[in-house]
Motif scaffolding. Structure first.
Motif, PDB file in Angstrom:
ATOM      1  N   LEU A  59       0.829  -1.193   0.000  1.00 47.44           N
ATOM      2  CA  LEU A  59       0.000   0.000   0.000  1.00 47.44           C
ATOM      3  C   LEU A  59       0.867   1.248   0.000  1.00 47.44           C
ATOM      4  O   LEU A  59       1.920   1.287   0.658  1.00 47.44           O
ATOM      5  CB  LEU A  59      -0.907   0.029   1.229  1.00 47.44           C
ATOM      6  N   LYS A  60       0.421   2.261  -0.706  1.00 50.20           N
ATOM      7  CA  LYS A  60       1.096   3.549  -0.675  1.00 50.20           C
ATOM      8  C   LYS A  60       0.041   4.638  -0.468  1.00 50.20           C
ATOM      9  O   LYS A  60      -1.151   4.428  -0.699  1.00 50.20           O
ATOM     10  CB  LYS A  60       1.858   3.801  -1.974  1.00 50.20           C
ATOM     11  N   ILE A  61       0.487   5.800  -0.015  1.00 54.77           N
ATOM     12  CA  ILE A  61      -0.423   6.932   0.147  1.00 54.77           C
ATOM     13  C   ILE A  61      -0.657   7.560  -1.216  1.00 54.77           C
ATOM     14  O   ILE A  61       0.289   7.988  -1.889  1.00 54.77           O
ATOM     15  CB  ILE A  61       0.158   7.967   1.129  1.00 54.77           C
ATOM     16  N   ASP A  62      -1.910   7.595  -1.609  1.00 54.97           N
ATOM     17  CA  ASP A  62      -2.274   8.254  -2.860  1.00 54.97           C
ATOM     18  C   ASP A  62      -2.420   9.751  -2.611  1.00 54.97           C
ATOM     19  O   ASP A  62      -1.831  10.572  -3.295  1.00 54.97           O
ATOM     20  CB  ASP A  62      -3.567   7.648  -3.411  1.00 54.97           C
ATOM     21  N   ARG A  63      -3.212  10.084  -1.611  1.00 52.10           N
ATOM     22  CA  ARG A  63      -3.368  11.495  -1.229  1.00 52.10           C
ATOM     23  C   ARG A  63      -4.110  11.565   0.098  1.00 52.10           C
ATOM     24  O   ARG A  63      -4.917  10.684   0.418  1.00 52.10           O
ATOM     25  CB  ARG A  63      -4.152  12.262  -2.296  1.00 52.10           C
ATOM     26  N   PRO A  64      -3.855  12.602   0.897  1.00 53.96           N
ATOM     27  CA  PRO A  64      -4.688  12.823   2.086  1.00 53.96           C
ATOM     28  C   PRO A  64      -6.108  13.188   1.657  1.00 53.96           C
ATOM     29  O   PRO A  64      -6.308  13.779   0.591  1.00 53.96           O
ATOM     30  CB  PRO A  64      -4.006  14.007   2.781  1.00 53.96           C
ATOM     31  N   GLN A  65      -7.075  12.802   2.480  1.00 52.85           N
ATOM     32  CA  GLN A  65      -8.448  13.229   2.217  1.00 52.85           C
ATOM     33  C   GLN A  65      -8.582  14.693   2.612  1.00 52.85           C
ATOM     34  O   GLN A  65      -8.498  15.042   3.787  1.00 52.85           O
ATOM     35  CB  GLN A  65      -9.436  12.367   3.018  1.00 52.85           C
ATOM     36  N   LYS A  66      -8.741  15.571   1.631  1.00 47.10           N
ATOM     37  CA  LYS A  66      -8.758  17.005   1.906  1.00 47.10           C
ATOM     38  C   LYS A  66     -10.093  17.489   2.458  1.00 47.10           C
ATOM     39  O   LYS A  66     -10.161  18.513   3.137  1.00 47.10           O
ATOM     40  CB  LYS A  66      -8.425  17.776   0.623  1.00 47.10           C
ATOM     41  N   PHE A  67     -11.162  16.740   2.148  1.00 46.60           N
ATOM     42  CA  PHE A  67     -12.475  17.212   2.533  1.00 46.60           C
ATOM     43  C   PHE A  67     -13.187  16.153   3.372  1.00 46.60           C
ATOM     44  O   PHE A  67     -12.571  15.189   3.815  1.00 46.60           O
ATOM     45  CB  PHE A  67     -13.270  17.600   1.279  1.00 46.60           C
ATOM     46  N   SER A  68     -14.472  16.313   3.592  1.00 47.52           N
ATOM     47  CA  SER A  68     -15.186  15.495   4.574  1.00 47.52           C
ATOM     48  C   SER A  68     -15.693  14.167   4.016  1.00 47.52           C
ATOM     49  O   SER A  68     -16.232  13.360   4.771  1.00 47.52           O
ATOM     50  CB  SER A  68     -16.374  16.285   5.143  1.00 47.52           C
ATOM     51  N   ASN A  69     -15.536  13.941   2.709  1.00 48.22           N
ATOM     52  CA  ASN A  69     -16.039  12.700   2.124  1.00 48.22           C
ATOM     53  C   ASN A  69     -15.266  11.493   2.637  1.00 48.22           C
ATOM     54  O   ASN A  69     -14.041  11.437   2.538  1.00 48.22           O
ATOM     55  CB  ASN A  69     -15.943  12.739   0.601  1.00 48.22           C
ATOM     56  N   ILE A  70     -15.987  10.539   3.178  1.00 50.48           N
ATOM     57  CA  ILE A  70     -15.397   9.320   3.707  1.00 50.48           C
ATOM     58  C   ILE A  70     -16.053   8.132   3.017  1.00 50.48           C
ATOM     59  O   ILE A  70     -17.286   8.060   2.932  1.00 50.48           O
ATOM     60  CB  ILE A  70     -15.587   9.213   5.230  1.00 50.48           C
TER      61      ILE A  70
END
Length: 224
Positions: A59-70
């Protein structure tokens, strides 16, 4: 090598090394061919979007979740599937659209469960019950919906028609909005053109297997 020889090779290699979850895991469970193997990349508790590194299987980090969508379900990929020419041809036939192409990724899967599973990088057994026909800027990006095998709440479901509409709406809302940037005029080019049941989900998976074999099996395993 034929498919049986490839399967045996992967089985032996899996005893010696950690298999790449995309390439080294069978699509269907060995003991029950109606049960799908799914590799989970992110969970509803994650605030970072992880995805598989295709070369290594980690697994790698694609991107931080910038907004509230989970993501409202376990989310990952179906091993040894790929979205390319056959997947795109089928979607064009079903939608009446031209110029679509596969997204060159494994087929995505959402796994419904009432269990609080907050650890990704795992394999789960699940039952496909349907899916969303999703297009992302002209790319075919189907989302298969499955239920965790023997789950107390969802395990009895055999088709998308068994799933509560509220759950499907949560999934649909996530995929339609997770790329949008608030307070801008930029809208993600994501659309869901339809919802389909178990039989069509199985068709999508089978086409993904064929696209995978066209791309990878002939290219790599023929050299062994």
């Amino acid at each position: 090598m034929n498919n049986d020889q490839i399967t045996e090779f992967l089985k032996v290699a899996g005893h010696l090394f950690r298999p790449n979850p995309w390439h080294g895991v069978n699509v269907w469970d060995d003991k029950d061919k109606s049960v799908l193997n799914a590799y989970i990349e992110i969970t509803p508790s994650d605030r970072v979007k992880y995805e598989i590194d295709k070369a290594t299987g980690y697994l790698k980090i694609d991107r931080p979740q910038k907004f509230s969508n989970i993501i409202p379900a376990l989310y990952g990929l179906i091993p040894r599937t790929y979205s390319a020419e056959k997947s795109a041809e089928y979607t064009m036939k079903q939608t009446g659209r031209d110029g679509l192409f596969g997204d060159a990724d494994p087929i995505d899967v959402c796994v419904l469960t009432d269990k609080n599973i907050d650890h990704a990088d795992i394999l789960v057994n699940c039952i496909p019950i349907g899916g969303f026909r999703m297009l992302d800027g002209g790319e075919v990006d189907d989302k298969i919906v499955a239920v965790l095998k023997d789950d107390a709440t969802y395990g009895h479901m055999t088709d998308i028609t068994d799933c509560p509409e509220a759950i499907l709406n949560q999934l649909k809302h996530y995929f339609l909005t997770y790329k949008e940037i608030p307070q801008t005029d930029k809208k993600a080019k994501v659309e869901i053109t339809g919802l389909y049941g178990r039989e069509e989900a199985l068709k999508i998976i089978e086409l993904g297997i064929e696209d995978y074999n066209d791309k990878y099996t002939a290219e790599y395993f023929s050299k062994l």
